[in-house]
Design a protein around this motif. Structure first.
Motif, PDB file in Angstrom:
ATOM      1  N   VAL A  42     -15.215  -4.267  -6.426  1.00 45.53           N
ATOM      2  CA  VAL A  42     -13.765  -4.425  -6.574  1.00 45.53           C
ATOM      3  C   VAL A  42     -13.402  -4.049  -8.015  1.00 45.53           C
ATOM      4  O   VAL A  42     -14.006  -4.550  -8.973  1.00 45.53           O
ATOM      5  CB  VAL A  42     -13.317  -5.866  -6.270  1.00 45.53           C
ATOM      6  N   LEU A  43     -12.409  -3.164  -8.162  1.00 45.41           N
ATOM      7  CA  LEU A  43     -12.058  -2.614  -9.467  1.00 45.41           C
ATOM      8  C   LEU A  43     -10.850  -3.337 -10.076  1.00 45.41           C
ATOM      9  O   LEU A  43     -10.080  -3.993  -9.356  1.00 45.41           O
ATOM     10  CB  LEU A  43     -11.751  -1.123  -9.326  1.00 45.41           C
ATOM     11  N   PRO A  44     -10.648  -3.216 -11.380  1.00 42.26           N
ATOM     12  CA  PRO A  44      -9.512  -3.886 -12.026  1.00 42.26           C
ATOM     13  C   PRO A  44      -8.152  -3.481 -11.468  1.00 42.26           C
ATOM     14  O   PRO A  44      -7.197  -4.251 -11.561  1.00 42.26           O
ATOM     15  CB  PRO A  44      -9.659  -3.474 -13.494  1.00 42.26           C
ATOM     16  N   ASP A  45      -8.037  -2.256 -10.888  1.00 43.22           N
ATOM     17  CA  ASP A  45      -6.752  -1.836 -10.320  1.00 43.22           C
ATOM     18  C   ASP A  45      -6.593  -2.262  -8.868  1.00 43.22           C
ATOM     19  O   ASP A  45      -5.666  -1.827  -8.186  1.00 43.22           O
ATOM     20  CB  ASP A  45      -6.573  -0.326 -10.466  1.00 43.22           C
ATOM     21  N   ALA A  46      -7.499  -3.132  -8.373  1.00 45.41           N
ATOM     22  CA  ALA A  46      -7.477  -3.713  -7.029  1.00 45.41           C
ATOM     23  C   ALA A  46      -7.918  -2.737  -5.941  1.00 45.41           C
ATOM     24  O   ALA A  46      -7.844  -3.056  -4.760  1.00 45.41           O
ATOM     25  CB  ALA A  46      -6.114  -4.310  -6.690  1.00 45.41           C
ATOM     26  N   LYS A  47      -8.355  -1.523  -6.338  1.00 47.03           N
ATOM     27  CA  LYS A  47      -9.018  -0.645  -5.384  1.00 47.03           C
ATOM     28  C   LYS A  47     -10.473  -1.086  -5.224  1.00 47.03           C
ATOM     29  O   LYS A  47     -10.968  -1.928  -5.982  1.00 47.03           O
ATOM     30  CB  LYS A  47      -8.952   0.812  -5.852  1.00 47.03           C
ATOM     31  N   VAL A  48     -11.157  -0.509  -4.233  1.00 49.29           N
ATOM     32  CA  VAL A  48     -12.550  -0.863  -3.988  1.00 49.29           C
ATOM     33  C   VAL A  48     -13.394   0.404  -4.095  1.00 49.29           C
ATOM     34  O   VAL A  48     -13.147   1.388  -3.378  1.00 49.29           O
ATOM     35  CB  VAL A  48     -12.742  -1.522  -2.605  1.00 49.29           C
ATOM     36  N   TYR A  57      -2.374  -3.252   0.505  1.00 44.55           N
ATOM     37  CA  TYR A  57      -1.433  -3.743  -0.501  1.00 44.55           C
ATOM     38  C   TYR A  57      -1.082  -2.681  -1.547  1.00 44.55           C
ATOM     39  O   TYR A  57      -0.170  -2.878  -2.357  1.00 44.55           O
ATOM     40  CB  TYR A  57      -1.921  -5.028  -1.163  1.00 44.55           C
ATOM     41  N   LEU A  58      -1.803  -1.553  -1.552  1.00 41.61           N
ATOM     42  CA  LEU A  58      -1.479  -0.474  -2.486  1.00 41.61           C
ATOM     43  C   LEU A  58      -0.613   0.618  -1.854  1.00 41.61           C
ATOM     44  O   LEU A  58      -0.489   1.710  -2.396  1.00 41.61           O
ATOM     45  CB  LEU A  58      -2.764   0.128  -3.060  1.00 41.61           C
ATOM     46  N   ASP A  59       0.006   0.315  -0.719  1.00 36.36           N
ATOM     47  CA  ASP A  59       1.000   1.209  -0.139  1.00 36.36           C
ATOM     48  C   ASP A  59       2.078   1.491  -1.192  1.00 36.36           C
ATOM     49  O   ASP A  59       2.615   0.561  -1.805  1.00 36.36           O
ATOM     50  CB  ASP A  59       1.613   0.522   1.089  1.00 36.36           C
ATOM     51  N   PRO A  60       2.421   2.762  -1.442  1.00 41.70           N
ATOM     52  CA  PRO A  60       3.452   3.073  -2.450  1.00 41.70           C
ATOM     53  C   PRO A  60       4.763   2.347  -2.221  1.00 41.70           C
ATOM     54  O   PRO A  60       5.506   2.092  -3.185  1.00 41.70           O
ATOM     55  CB  PRO A  60       3.616   4.589  -2.320  1.00 41.70           C
ATOM     56  N   ASN A  61       5.072   2.015  -0.973  1.00 38.84           N
ATOM     57  CA  ASN A  61       6.318   1.309  -0.690  1.00 38.84           C
ATOM     58  C   ASN A  61       6.319  -0.120  -1.247  1.00 38.84           C
ATOM     59  O   ASN A  61       7.375  -0.767  -1.287  1.00 38.84           O
ATOM     60  CB  ASN A  61       6.575   1.267   0.817  1.00 38.84           C
ATOM     61  N   LEU A  62       5.139  -0.620  -1.630  1.00 32.25           N
ATOM     62  CA  LEU A  62       5.035  -1.975  -2.168  1.00 32.25           C
ATOM     63  C   LEU A  62       4.910  -1.976  -3.688  1.00 32.25           C
ATOM     64  O   LEU A  62       4.743  -3.029  -4.299  1.00 32.25           O
ATOM     65  CB  LEU A  62       3.826  -2.694  -1.554  1.00 32.25           C
ATOM     66  N   ALA A  63       4.994  -0.800  -4.291  1.00 31.16           N
ATOM     67  CA  ALA A  63       4.758  -0.692  -5.734  1.00 31.16           C
ATOM     68  C   ALA A  63       5.730  -1.537  -6.547  1.00 31.16           C
ATOM     69  O   ALA A  63       5.410  -1.984  -7.657  1.00 31.16           O
ATOM     70  CB  ALA A  63       4.850   0.769  -6.155  1.00 31.16           C
ATOM     71  N   MET A  64       6.910  -1.790  -6.019  1.00 30.61           N
ATOM     72  CA  MET A  64       7.909  -2.573  -6.747  1.00 30.61           C
ATOM     73  C   MET A  64       7.427  -3.998  -7.032  1.00 30.61           C
ATOM     74  O   MET A  64       7.937  -4.662  -7.947  1.00 30.61           O
ATOM     75  CB  MET A  64       9.206  -2.637  -5.934  1.00 30.61           C
ATOM     76  N   PHE A  65       6.449  -4.454  -6.247  1.00 32.31           N
ATOM     77  CA  PHE A  65       5.982  -5.828  -6.405  1.00 32.31           C
ATOM     78  C   PHE A  65       4.852  -5.963  -7.425  1.00 32.31           C
ATOM     79  O   PHE A  65       4.460  -7.077  -7.776  1.00 32.31           O
ATOM     80  CB  PHE A  65       5.516  -6.396  -5.064  1.00 32.31           C
ATOM     81  N   ARG A  66       4.319  -4.843  -7.886  1.00 36.32           N
ATOM     82  CA  ARG A  66       3.171  -4.909  -8.795  1.00 36.32           C
ATOM     83  C   ARG A  66       3.618  -5.348 -10.186  1.00 36.32           C
ATOM     84  O   ARG A  66       4.491  -4.742 -10.799  1.00 36.32           O
ATOM     85  CB  ARG A  66       2.435  -3.566  -8.854  1.00 36.32           C
TER      86      ARG A  66
END
Length: 583
Positions: free
Chosen positions: A435-441, A471-480
């Protein structure tokens, strides 16, 4: 004074200094005082009344001294008010403004002269059930109002008693099977006990309540909080938590209502709840345990939030997949090789509970040789692996190319499992992840061969992939959110409060905020050594400390059994979406 078991005859004293510690004097009391009431007298001395199996009272001895049985006074009033199920423990005891003592037990009340040790007056019986433990109504002394240049010989003093339960409520809820939870009382009663001709003034609350608490506010009004609507005090003996605080107006102009129902809590607080009025005039409300121990899986779990101090924090293991016991023998030792189907089930167990049983559920497909990555949100990504065979050189077939997301928590309506977009790279024996710091795997590895081979059925795999969970769907980027590391604490001590500062473009709803710390594992052969994700308790959320910037005040884990010493990745998740980069 008093307490349970071998602490029931103990006196405890603490002085007022920053370094002072409690001093205990076992055996200082002559009788055990469990469920007893202590009162302070006008000369600063203390008396303690009652307690289970002791219908007596005694004066608390000076520090370091011990009472003898000659210092105990038999108090027949507590014998007379004792129901078959008590209902006279924790009597309501208050010092009157004339130096006498008002005592209420069960449904009766008297005035006791502490000097002559004689009852000098008894008031009318308060009807409609019992009021003391385990019927457990609540009481408070109403404000004492002084006049300028006060010269009255007796200053009025009133008691307010609210709620309670029928006399047989404990027997029905605790001793009878099946349990029956009788409705609690919905009345309040008020009495001026400085007047010998006083009668109870009885009126109704907005709802029934027992096990409640009554906080006298700085204004003189009374906040009635906590409690239940049915049942009794005792282990698992109450139902229907009363979640609505009620404000009782001590004085009104006669036109406005005495009671106002306030905004509810969503936390049941019944047996063993408590409160404290704070210097800033807020009220601290805490506690509730209807269970004979610290339990998290009871109908009403032991209540300890937000400052975590549970003796045992629940910990669950999730095990998914596997193969029949003879899968290796069939695939590795037998000729021709036979590749048995892998397991398609998962099992979950809380191993902090000695009575735990496995909860078994099915995955969308069979899997062995897989890996399980705990994501920052607490959900689990199941990747890699095969559908048939075993670990070993060339001992597996049918690569399982589809990652699967396991929802750690659901609302009960959606599926626990979601099949995600597949890879086109077979990753079986010797695959791995991080698991990476940017929440990707990061996903890598796979070698089913006894060496680095490029022409095998499943060639040695040296390509590396990054997988983006939903959770990394671009449509959810506003929540990051972005963690402002230079304004955040990144070295912690166990149990301490610490602050994390975040910045984002959206207005934050605290209920959708989650902070987790992740211990990165060493991964090999499906084993994720020391992988651990811990969700932290949020103590405070301070909005707009700067433009689009908020502070989160958190509590670090209490000890090394919860979070071993070492490095962790801290994620702030909002609306199920991790921050831009962990700290």
């Amino acid at each position: 004074t008093g307490g349970f078991n071998n602490g029931s005859d103990t006196v405890r004293i603490i002085d007022l200094c920053d370094t002072c510690e409690w001093k205990e004097y076992p055996g200082a009391l002559a009788n055990g005082r469990w469920y007893a009431t202590q009162v302070t007298l006008g000369d600063g001395k203390f008396m303690v009344f009652g307690g289970r199996d002791f219908p007596t009272y005694e004066f608390v001895p000076p520090e370091g001294k011990k009472n003898t049985h000659q210092d105990v006074v038999d108090f027949n009033f507590l014998v007379e008010t004792h129901d078959p199920v008590e209902n006279n423990l924790y009597p309501f005891v208050y010092l009157s403004t004339d130096g006498n003592i008002f005592i209420f037990a069960n449904n009766r009340s008297v005035i006791l002269n502490p000097n002559t040790r004689k009852i000098i007056h008894e008031f009318p019986v308060l009807p409609n059930g019992a009021r003391n433990y385990p019927a457990s109504g609540s009481a408070c002394l109403l404000p004492i109002i002084l006049k300028p240049n006060e010269d009255r010989s007796v200053i009025p003093a009133e008691i307010l008693i609210c709620g309670g339960a029928p006399h047989d409520a404990f027997a029905k809820a605790d001793l009878q099977r099946p349990k029956v939870f009788l409705p609690g009382s919905c009345d309040c009663a008020r009495l001026d006990f400085t007047k010998r001709d006083s009668k109870w003034n009885i009126f109704n609350m907005p709802s029934a309540r027992l096990l409640g608490d009554m906080a006298v506010l700085p204004t003189g009004d009374v906040l009635i909080v906590n409690g239940a609507k049915t049942g009794s005090a005792g282990w698992d003996d109450a139902r229907e938590p009363n979640l609505n605080p009620v404000l009782y107006k001590f004085q009104t102009d006669g036109t406005s209502p005495k009671f106002t129902v306030l905004n509810p809590s969503n936390i049941p607080r019944m047996y063993h709840s408590s409160f404290a009025v704070l210097p800033d005039a807020k009220v601290l409300i805490a506690g509730s345990n209807t269970n004979p121990g610290y339990l998290d899986d009871a109908l009403f779990p032991t209540e300890v939030r937000p400052n975590e101090d549970r003796r045992v924090i629940p910990a669950e293991i999730l095990i998914c997949g596997g193969a029949p016991h003879d899968a290796f023998a069939k695939a590795d030792l037998q000729r021709p090789k036979v590749f048995l189907p892998g397991s398609s089930d998962c099992a979950r167990l809380d191993f902090t509970k000695r009575n735990s049983k496995w909860k078994i559920l099915n995955m969308p497909s069979a899997r062995l040789l897989g890996d399980m990555a705990v994501l920052p949100t607490g959900d689990v990504l199941i990747v890699n692996g095969a559908k048939t065979g075993s670990a070993g050189w060339d001992d597996a077939r049918e690569p399982n190319l589809n990652p699967v997301l396991y929802k750690f928590k659901t609302d009960g309506t959606g599926s626990k499992f979601t099949v995600l977009n597949p890879s086109n790279i077979a990753r079986m024996y010797h695959s791995s992840f991080a698991v990476l710091p940017d929440a990707k795997v990061l996903i890598a590895g796979s070698n089913t061969n006894p060496g680095y081979l490029d022409d095998a059925l499943f060639p040695t795999e040296v390509r590396v992939e990054k997988f983006s969970p939903p959770y990394l769907d671009p449509n959810l980027a506003m929540f990051r959110q972005e963690i402002i590391t230079e304004k955040s604490d990144n070295q912690l001590k166990y149990g301490q409060k610490f602050t994390v500062q975040i910045r984002g473009n959206s207005v934050i709803d605290q209920q959708k905020l989650q902070v987790t710390i992740y211990s990165p594992p060493f991964v090999t052969h499906g084993i994720c050594m020391n992988q651990r994700l811990i969700q932290l308790g949020i103590l405070e959320f301070n909005k707009d400390v700067a433009p689009n910037t908020n502070n989160i005040v958190l509590q670090a884990p209490m000890n090394g059994n919860i979070a071993q010493p070492g490095y962790y990745m801290l994620f702030v998740n909002y609306n199920g979406v991790p921050c831009l980069r962990s700290m």
